[in-house]
Design a protein around this motif. Structure first.
Motif, mmCIF file in Angstrom:
data_model
loop_
_atom_site.group_PDB
_atom_site.id
_atom_site.type_symbol
_atom_site.label_atom_id
_atom_site.label_comp_id
_atom_site.label_asym_id
_atom_site.label_seq_id
_atom_site.Cartn_x
_atom_site.Cartn_y
_atom_site.Cartn_z
ATOM 1 N N ALA A 1 -113.708 54.484 -13.834
ATOM 2 C CA ALA A 1 -115.168 54.533 -13.841
ATOM 3 C C ALA A 1 -115.768 53.300 -14.503
ATOM 4 O O ALA A 1 -116.853 52.857 -14.133
ATOM 5 C CB ALA A 1 -115.643 55.790 -14.551
ATOM 6 N N ARG A 2 -115.085 52.725 -15.483
ATOM 7 C CA ARG A 2 -115.601 51.555 -16.186
ATOM 8 C C ARG A 2 -115.164 50.239 -15.554
ATOM 9 O O ARG A 2 -115.629 49.177 -15.961
ATOM 10 C CB ARG A 2 -115.169 51.585 -17.646
ATOM 11 C CG ARG A 2 -115.777 52.734 -18.414
ATOM 12 C CD ARG A 2 -115.428 52.694 -19.868
ATOM 13 N NE ARG A 2 -115.755 51.421 -20.496
ATOM 14 C CZ ARG A 2 -116.928 51.133 -21.061
ATOM 15 N NH1 ARG A 2 -117.876 52.033 -21.039
ATOM 16 N NH2 ARG A 2 -117.128 49.970 -21.621
ATOM 17 N N LYS A 3 -114.303 50.289 -14.552
ATOM 18 C CA LYS A 3 -113.805 49.075 -13.906
ATOM 19 C C LYS A 3 -114.919 48.439 -13.077
ATOM 20 O O LYS A 3 -115.688 49.133 -12.420
ATOM 21 C CB LYS A 3 -112.624 49.446 -13.008
ATOM 22 C CG LYS A 3 -111.887 48.290 -12.438
ATOM 23 C CD LYS A 3 -110.667 48.773 -11.687
ATOM 24 C CE LYS A 3 -109.888 47.613 -11.133
ATOM 25 N NZ LYS A 3 -108.735 48.058 -10.388
ATOM 26 N N LEU B 1 -109.187 58.313 -15.206
ATOM 27 C CA LEU B 1 -110.476 58.372 -14.506
ATOM 28 C C LEU B 1 -111.558 57.621 -15.265
ATOM 29 O O LEU B 1 -112.416 56.969 -14.646
ATOM 30 C CB LEU B 1 -110.881 59.831 -14.292
ATOM 31 C CG LEU B 1 -110.042 60.594 -13.269
ATOM 32 C CD1 LEU B 1 -110.448 62.053 -13.242
ATOM 33 C CD2 LEU B 1 -110.167 59.971 -11.896
ATOM 34 N N MET B 2 -111.533 57.671 -16.587
ATOM 35 C CA MET B 2 -112.506 56.900 -17.362
ATOM 36 C C MET B 2 -112.273 55.407 -17.187
ATOM 37 O O MET B 2 -113.227 54.619 -17.107
ATOM 38 C CB MET B 2 -112.440 57.274 -18.842
ATOM 39 C CG MET B 2 -113.100 58.593 -19.151
ATOM 40 S SD MET B 2 -113.274 58.898 -20.906
ATOM 41 C CE MET B 2 -111.616 59.412 -21.317
ATOM 42 N N HIS B 3 -111.012 54.995 -17.095
ATOM 43 C CA HIS B 3 -110.701 53.579 -16.864
ATOM 44 C C HIS B 3 -111.234 53.140 -15.503
ATOM 45 O O HIS B 3 -111.820 52.063 -15.372
ATOM 46 C CB HIS B 3 -109.194 53.356 -16.956
ATOM 47 C CG HIS B 3 -108.774 51.976 -16.572
ATOM 48 N ND1 HIS B 3 -109.034 50.878 -17.353
ATOM 49 C CD2 HIS B 3 -108.122 51.513 -15.481
ATOM 50 C CE1 HIS B 3 -108.558 49.800 -16.750
ATOM 51 N NE2 HIS B 3 -108.002 50.167 -15.617
ATOM 52 N N ASN C 1 -107.729 62.236 -17.598
ATOM 53 C CA ASN C 1 -109.057 61.873 -18.092
ATOM 54 C C ASN C 1 -109.135 60.397 -18.462
ATOM 55 O O ASN C 1 -110.118 59.723 -18.134
ATOM 56 C CB ASN C 1 -109.432 62.737 -19.297
ATOM 57 C CG ASN C 1 -109.819 64.129 -18.886
ATOM 58 O OD1 ASN C 1 -110.403 64.335 -17.838
ATOM 59 N ND2 ASN C 1 -109.502 65.097 -19.722
ATOM 60 N N LEU C 2 -108.120 59.880 -19.136
ATOM 61 C CA LEU C 2 -108.123 58.466 -19.499
ATOM 62 C C LEU C 2 -108.080 57.569 -18.256
ATOM 63 O O LEU C 2 -108.761 56.548 -18.196
ATOM 64 C CB LEU C 2 -106.953 58.152 -20.425
ATOM 65 C CG LEU C 2 -107.052 58.730 -21.834
ATOM 66 C CD1 LEU C 2 -105.764 58.450 -22.601
ATOM 67 C CD2 LEU C 2 -108.251 58.171 -22.564
#
Length: 55
Positions: free
Chosen positions: A35-37, A31-33, A28-29
């Motif tokens: 997504a925000r890149k 994929l969130m990283h 999860n961490l």
């Protein structure tokens, strides 16, 4: 509500549960990283040169 520690699991079950929880959190961490890149963070396309297309 049933207590989590009241379950009849062996040490191998607790180890597997811990690995699964750590893996899910890491996924999860990650994929969130991603997504925000920023989309253009490390790619700079070369400038367009119209003479390159000429025969």
């Amino acid at each position: 509500m049933i207590s989590l520690f009241g379950l009849e699991m062996s040490i191998h079950g607790w180890i597997a549960l811990g690995i699964a929880v750590i893996g899910i959190i890491a996924l999860n961490l990650g994929l969130m990283h991603l997504a925000r890149k920023k989309h253009d963070s490390h790619y700079d396309p070369p400038p367009y040169d119209p003479d390159d297309d000429a025969p």
